[in-house]
Scaffold this motif. Structure first.
Motif, mmCIF file in Angstrom:
data_model
loop_
_atom_site.group_PDB
_atom_site.id
_atom_site.type_symbol
_atom_site.label_atom_id
_atom_site.label_comp_id
_atom_site.label_asym_id
_atom_site.label_seq_id
_atom_site.Cartn_x
_atom_site.Cartn_y
_atom_site.Cartn_z
ATOM 1 N N VAL A 1 -9.024 4.185 3.081
ATOM 2 C CA VAL A 1 -9.674 3.055 2.402
ATOM 3 C C VAL A 1 -8.788 1.815 2.351
ATOM 4 O O VAL A 1 -9.269 0.703 2.605
ATOM 5 C CB VAL A 1 -10.126 3.472 0.989
ATOM 6 C CG1 VAL A 1 -10.691 2.274 0.231
ATOM 7 C CG2 VAL A 1 -11.167 4.584 1.076
ATOM 8 N N PRO A 2 -7.467 1.917 2.052
ATOM 9 C CA PRO A 2 -6.655 0.696 2.014
ATOM 10 C C PRO A 2 -6.411 0.072 3.387
ATOM 11 O O PRO A 2 -5.943 -1.063 3.467
ATOM 12 C CB PRO A 2 -5.332 1.174 1.405
ATOM 13 C CG PRO A 2 -5.622 2.478 0.772
ATOM 14 C CD PRO A 2 -6.700 3.084 1.607
ATOM 15 N N GLN B 1 -15.459 6.598 10.880
ATOM 16 C CA GLN B 1 -16.163 7.500 9.977
ATOM 17 C C GLN B 1 -17.126 8.409 10.729
ATOM 18 O O GLN B 1 -17.273 9.590 10.403
ATOM 19 C CB GLN B 1 -16.922 6.695 8.927
ATOM 20 C CG GLN B 1 -17.500 7.527 7.807
ATOM 21 C CD GLN B 1 -16.418 8.192 6.976
ATOM 22 O OE1 GLN B 1 -15.711 7.529 6.230
ATOM 23 N NE2 GLN B 1 -16.274 9.499 7.093
ATOM 24 N N SER C 1 -15.592 4.916 -0.077
ATOM 25 C CA SER C 1 -15.942 5.969 -1.032
ATOM 26 C C SER C 1 -17.317 6.519 -0.676
ATOM 27 O O SER C 1 -18.309 5.782 -0.658
ATOM 28 C CB SER C 1 -15.948 5.395 -2.457
ATOM 29 O OG SER C 1 -16.389 6.371 -3.372
ATOM 30 N N THR D 1 -11.781 9.431 5.269
ATOM 31 C CA THR D 1 -12.819 8.540 4.764
ATOM 32 C C THR D 1 -12.304 7.107 4.765
ATOM 33 O O THR D 1 -11.130 6.857 4.456
ATOM 34 C CB THR D 1 -13.244 8.923 3.340
ATOM 35 O OG1 THR D 1 -12.078 8.931 2.480
ATOM 36 C CG2 THR D 1 -13.899 10.283 3.311
ATOM 37 N N VAL E 1 -1.571 8.908 1.585
ATOM 38 C CA VAL E 1 -2.137 7.897 0.693
ATOM 39 C C VAL E 1 -3.330 8.510 -0.033
ATOM 40 O O VAL E 1 -4.196 9.131 0.598
ATOM 41 C CB VAL E 1 -2.564 6.647 1.485
ATOM 42 C CG1 VAL E 1 -3.225 5.620 0.577
ATOM 43 C CG2 VAL E 1 -1.351 6.024 2.182
ATOM 44 N N ASP E 2 -3.391 8.328 -1.345
ATOM 45 C CA ASP E 2 -4.414 8.984 -2.163
ATOM 46 C C ASP E 2 -5.825 8.625 -1.732
ATOM 47 O O ASP E 2 -6.736 9.454 -1.816
ATOM 48 C CB ASP E 2 -4.226 8.616 -3.635
ATOM 49 C CG ASP E 2 -2.896 9.124 -4.179
ATOM 50 O OD1 ASP E 2 -2.359 10.076 -3.591
ATOM 51 O OD2 ASP E 2 -2.410 8.574 -5.176
ATOM 52 N N GLN E 3 -6.034 7.393 -1.266
ATOM 53 C CA GLN E 3 -7.370 6.924 -0.913
ATOM 54 C C GLN E 3 -7.694 7.107 0.564
ATOM 55 O O GLN E 3 -8.619 6.465 1.065
ATOM 56 C CB GLN E 3 -7.512 5.444 -1.280
ATOM 57 C CG GLN E 3 -7.455 5.179 -2.777
ATOM 58 C CD GLN E 3 -7.580 3.704 -3.082
ATOM 59 O OE1 GLN E 3 -6.708 2.911 -2.766
ATOM 60 N NE2 GLN E 3 -8.700 3.335 -3.691
ATOM 61 N N SER E 4 -6.970 7.973 1.232
ATOM 62 C CA SER E 4 -7.188 8.236 2.657
ATOM 63 C C SER E 4 -7.050 6.945 3.457
ATOM 64 O O SER E 4 -6.021 6.285 3.391
ATOM 65 C CB SER E 4 -8.548 8.909 2.869
ATOM 66 O OG SER E 4 -8.686 9.359 4.194
ATOM 67 N N ASP F 1 0.817 -1.222 0.000
ATOM 68 C CA ASP F 1 0.000 0.000 0.000
ATOM 69 C C ASP F 1 0.842 1.258 0.000
ATOM 70 O O ASP F 1 0.302 2.355 -0.204
ATOM 71 C CB ASP F 1 -0.927 0.009 1.224
ATOM 72 C CG ASP F 1 -1.969 -1.093 1.167
ATOM 73 O OD1 ASP F 1 -2.629 -1.220 0.125
ATOM 74 O OD2 ASP F 1 -2.098 -1.839 2.161
ATOM 75 N N ALA G 1 0.309 1.475 -6.203
ATOM 76 C CA ALA G 1 -0.705 2.018 -5.294
ATOM 77 C C ALA G 1 -0.495 3.513 -5.075
ATOM 78 O O ALA G 1 -1.457 4.273 -4.960
ATOM 79 C CB ALA G 1 -0.677 1.273 -3.965
ATOM 80 N N SER H 1 -3.726 13.037 4.191
ATOM 81 C CA SER H 1 -3.095 11.728 4.230
ATOM 82 C C SER H 1 -2.079 11.625 3.109
ATOM 83 O O SER H 1 -2.258 12.234 2.048
ATOM 84 C CB SER H 1 -4.131 10.607 4.113
ATOM 85 O OG SER H 1 -3.509 9.335 4.110
#
Length: 227
Positions: free
Chosen positions: A56-57, A167, A180, A177, A51-54, A19, A24, A49
């Motif tokens: 989520v991973p 959340q 999504s 988040t 990480v691009d997906q906050s 990740d 990723a 963050s």
């Protein structure tokens, strides 16, 4: 510091290495640096963050999830609660008849004279109750309204309980988040928008109440001195 000590070794485990590496991410991010940044972002309620997906991973990274939930609450809406609890804890541990215990006793009895975000006992308990109600409402409807949602059904039930807690705490002030937001139920989206408008309003309200109480107490003392 304690949360970083817990999360840094955990996020350095082999299971999370992919990740932090391409594809990723655009480039490799050291897990230690990620832990420092994530903990700082959580306590500051900024929602950033590396990480691009906050988050989520990392929906199964339970130490990170619970540490961030604690930090997000302590860094914003629940800050007066945590502050008074720490002062009260030190007061209980202080030696009897010591200067420290006397000082902390005065601080607990007259909090607004000493620090603007240290609330009296009654307002602190009320703030805690309101926070629990709001966060439980977010958590409950996040779990219930997404039953049958294809996006949520692929996530194990136990994981849903954990990420729902994070959340619920993050939605009003922090911005992290765990799924999504475009994939959750429309009712949950509406609820989250309402909660975002509420934001830290309850903390400001009890802060105002304590100011009114403090000012009225000063007026009463002034009248006693005059008459």
């Amino acid at each position: 510091m304690a949360c970083f000590t817990i999360t840094a070794p955990y996020m350095s485990m082999r299971k999370w290495q992919t990740d932090f590496e391409p594809p990723a991410l655009h480039r490799y991010v050291p897990p230690i640096w990620f832990s420092i940044f994530q903990v700082t972002s959580a306590i500051g309620n900024v929602g950033f963050s590396l990480v691009d997906q906050s988050m989520v991973p990392f929906i199964e990274a339970y130490p990170l999830i619970f540490a961030m939930a604690l930090l997000v609450a302590a860094g914003n809406t629940a800050y007066p609660v945590f502050l008074r609890f720490m002062v009260w804890t030190v007061y209980k541990l202080a030696p009897q008849n010591s200067r420290l215990k006397e000082t902390l006793h005065f601080l607990l009895d007259h909090p607004r004279r000493c620090f603007v975000y240290l609330l009296p006992s009654y307002e602190t308990w009320c703030l805690l109750a309101v926070l629990l109600i709001l966060n439980f409402t977010d958590w409950f409807f996040f779990l219930v309204l997404d039953i049958g949602n294809a996006v949520m059904d692929v996530i194990p039930v136990g994981v849903r309980f954990a990420i729902g807690l994070l959340q619920a705490i993050c939605v009003r002030t922090a911005g992290f988040t765990v799924v999504s937001l475009s994939g959750i139920a429309p009712g949950v989206q509406v609820l989250f928008v309402i909660m975002m408008y509420i934001s830290a309003c309850e903390c400001s309200i009890f802060h105002l109440f304590s100011i009114i109480y403090f000012e009225s107490a000063k007026v009463q003392r002034t009248l006693i001195v005059i008459f």
